[in-house]
Every structure is written in C-alpha cells, then in structure tokens.
Design a protein around this motif. Sequence first.
Motif, mmCIF file in Angstrom:
data_model
loop_
_atom_site.group_PDB
_atom_site.id
_atom_site.type_symbol
_atom_site.label_atom_id
_atom_site.label_comp_id
_atom_site.label_asym_id
_atom_site.label_seq_id
_atom_site.Cartn_x
_atom_site.Cartn_y
_atom_site.Cartn_z
ATOM 1 N N PRO A 136 48.077 -34.680 52.702
ATOM 2 C CA PRO A 136 46.670 -34.789 52.349
ATOM 3 C C PRO A 136 45.823 -33.593 53.451
ATOM 4 C CG PRO A 136 47.257 -37.168 52.416
ATOM 5 C CD PRO A 136 48.443 -36.214 53.063
ATOM 6 N N ILE A 137 45.162 -32.995 52.925
ATOM 7 C CA ILE A 137 44.338 -32.105 54.012
ATOM 8 C C ILE A 137 42.639 -32.155 53.328
ATOM 9 C CG2 ILE A 137 46.046 -30.768 54.720
ATOM 10 C CD1 ILE A 137 45.167 -28.486 52.540
ATOM 11 N N ASP A 138 41.768 -31.583 54.244
ATOM 12 C CA ASP A 138 40.437 -31.605 53.754
ATOM 13 C C ASP A 138 39.828 -32.893 53.241
ATOM 14 O OD1 ASP A 138 40.561 -29.042 54.961
ATOM 15 O OD2 ASP A 138 40.804 -28.155 52.826
ATOM 16 N N ILE A 139 40.187 -33.878 53.863
ATOM 17 C CA ILE A 139 39.979 -35.246 53.476
ATOM 18 C C ILE A 139 38.383 -35.384 53.533
ATOM 19 C CG2 ILE A 139 39.861 -37.884 53.730
ATOM 20 C CD1 ILE A 139 42.803 -37.306 54.608
ATOM 21 N N GLY A 140 37.639 -35.724 52.478
ATOM 22 C CA GLY A 140 36.101 -36.081 52.358
ATOM 23 C C GLY A 140 35.392 -34.782 52.362
ATOM 24 N N VAL A 141 36.133 -33.459 52.401
ATOM 25 C CA VAL A 141 35.330 -32.346 52.069
ATOM 26 C C VAL A 141 35.936 -31.551 50.707
ATOM 27 C CG1 VAL A 141 35.138 -29.979 53.188
ATOM 28 C CG2 VAL A 141 35.384 -31.780 54.622
ATOM 29 N N LYS A 142 37.338 -31.465 50.740
ATOM 30 C CA LYS A 142 37.786 -30.617 49.457
ATOM 31 C C LYS A 142 39.106 -31.275 49.384
ATOM 32 C CE LYS A 142 38.387 -26.681 46.870
ATOM 33 N NZ LYS A 142 38.348 -25.263 47.057
ATOM 34 N N PRO A 143 39.331 -32.593 49.139
ATOM 35 C CA PRO A 143 40.676 -33.064 49.234
ATOM 36 C C PRO A 143 41.810 -32.697 48.432
ATOM 37 C CG PRO A 143 39.177 -34.744 48.399
ATOM 38 C CD PRO A 143 38.574 -33.482 48.701
ATOM 39 N N MET A 144 43.099 -32.265 48.917
ATOM 40 C CA MET A 144 44.166 -31.865 48.220
ATOM 41 C C MET A 144 45.364 -31.923 48.922
ATOM 42 S SD MET A 144 43.926 -27.480 48.616
ATOM 43 C CE MET A 144 42.171 -27.628 48.208
ATOM 44 N N LEU A 145 46.486 -31.716 48.599
ATOM 45 C CA LEU A 145 47.798 -31.903 49.258
ATOM 46 C C LEU A 145 48.086 -30.572 49.589
ATOM 47 C CD1 LEU A 145 49.577 -34.172 46.558
ATOM 48 C CD2 LEU A 145 48.507 -34.934 48.715
ATOM 49 N N LYS A 146 48.725 -30.429 50.712
ATOM 50 C CA LYS A 146 49.629 -29.244 51.312
ATOM 51 C C LYS A 146 51.000 -29.485 51.367
ATOM 52 C CE LYS A 146 49.182 -25.408 54.593
ATOM 53 N NZ LYS A 146 48.526 -25.261 55.990
ATOM 54 N N PRO A 147 51.925 -28.670 50.699
ATOM 55 C CA PRO A 147 51.627 -27.646 49.877
ATOM 56 C C PRO A 147 51.064 -28.342 48.363
ATOM 57 C CG PRO A 147 53.952 -28.037 49.798
ATOM 58 C CD PRO A 147 53.435 -29.033 50.988
ATOM 59 N N ASN A 148 50.397 -27.406 47.783
ATOM 60 C CA ASN A 148 49.629 -27.803 46.651
ATOM 61 C C ASN A 148 50.735 -27.978 45.461
ATOM 62 O OD1 ASN A 148 47.718 -28.194 44.626
ATOM 63 N ND2 ASN A 148 47.130 -26.186 44.483
ATOM 64 N N ILE A 149 51.040 -29.202 45.297
ATOM 65 C CA ILE A 149 51.849 -29.295 43.993
ATOM 66 C C ILE A 149 51.287 -29.624 42.789
ATOM 67 C CG2 ILE A 149 53.469 -30.499 45.758
ATOM 68 C CD1 ILE A 149 52.629 -33.171 44.439
#
Length: 156
Positions: A136-149
């Motif tokens: 998980p990246i950019d928690i609280g800002v623009k949460p997404m997964l890396k790599p983007n699955i």
Amino acid sequence: MERSLTRHFPCRLVPEDPFDASKAESIYLAAEELSKINPLVNVHRGEDHARLKAEYFQAFPVKLQRRAKFIEGSGGPFTLGSAPHYGDIFLYHIISNVKLVAPDALNSEPSFWGEFLLAVEGLEGIKDYLDRRPKPIDIGVKPMLKPNICGSRVVK
C-alpha cells in the motif's frame, strides 16, 4: 466461509480441540472490532482520513489492551500458545495495517506484540507472501497498491 475453508490447509489453522476452536473464533471476532483500520489504509483521503484516523487511534489503546490478554495468558508467541490459527492471521493483518497508518502506535505497548508479528511473519509461506504482495502506498492521500494490480486504484 473463509474460516471454514481454513480446515483444509495443511498447517491446520483451525484448532482440533473444540474449546480452542471456540477461542480462535473469539479472537477472530475480537480482531474484527479493530478492522476499521482497513479503509484507513485503502480508501479514505485528506481531511476524512485525518478525522477517522484520530477517532480510530483515540479508542485503539484500550481495544489493543483487551486483545493483549489473549497473548499474555497463552505463553505465546500466538494467542493460543505455540500453534497459530486463523484468528492470529487476521489479528496480524490488523496490527500490520495499524503500523502502516501509525508506525509508532505500538511503541508504548508490551514487546510481545512485536514478537507476535515476527512469529506470524516466520510461518511457512507467510514471509514469501509478504515479500511478493503489493505494498500500500500514498495512504491518506491517494491510496493504491504498488505494483498496481488489476482491480486496485486507477493511476492518473
């Protein structure tokens, strides 16, 4: 459904003793009470995230202290002693998400929480999974997964 399927895994994540199986279920349900951390990792942003995070962590110490009783009396490192069960895996998920949102949240807690996390991470297959799973990246800002699955947030 998910919990009943755990009976079919080779590591026996459901205790065979009916009393211990009931305790595992109680631990799972107790961990579920802390699961509001999941949308803080994966969904909420900005002011909404900050407000919900403050609410969550205002109640968190007392709730965590209640869950600590499971480990304190077990002889550890898991909540029922030396053998893990599905409730431990779920509790691990919750506590690891807490550390993503508030890395210092466990600093004033007893050391057995760190030992519990390490014990789960040391289970066969878990470390490999944790190394491979998207982060998980950019928690609280623009949460997404890396790599983007497939199925996670759209990157624009």
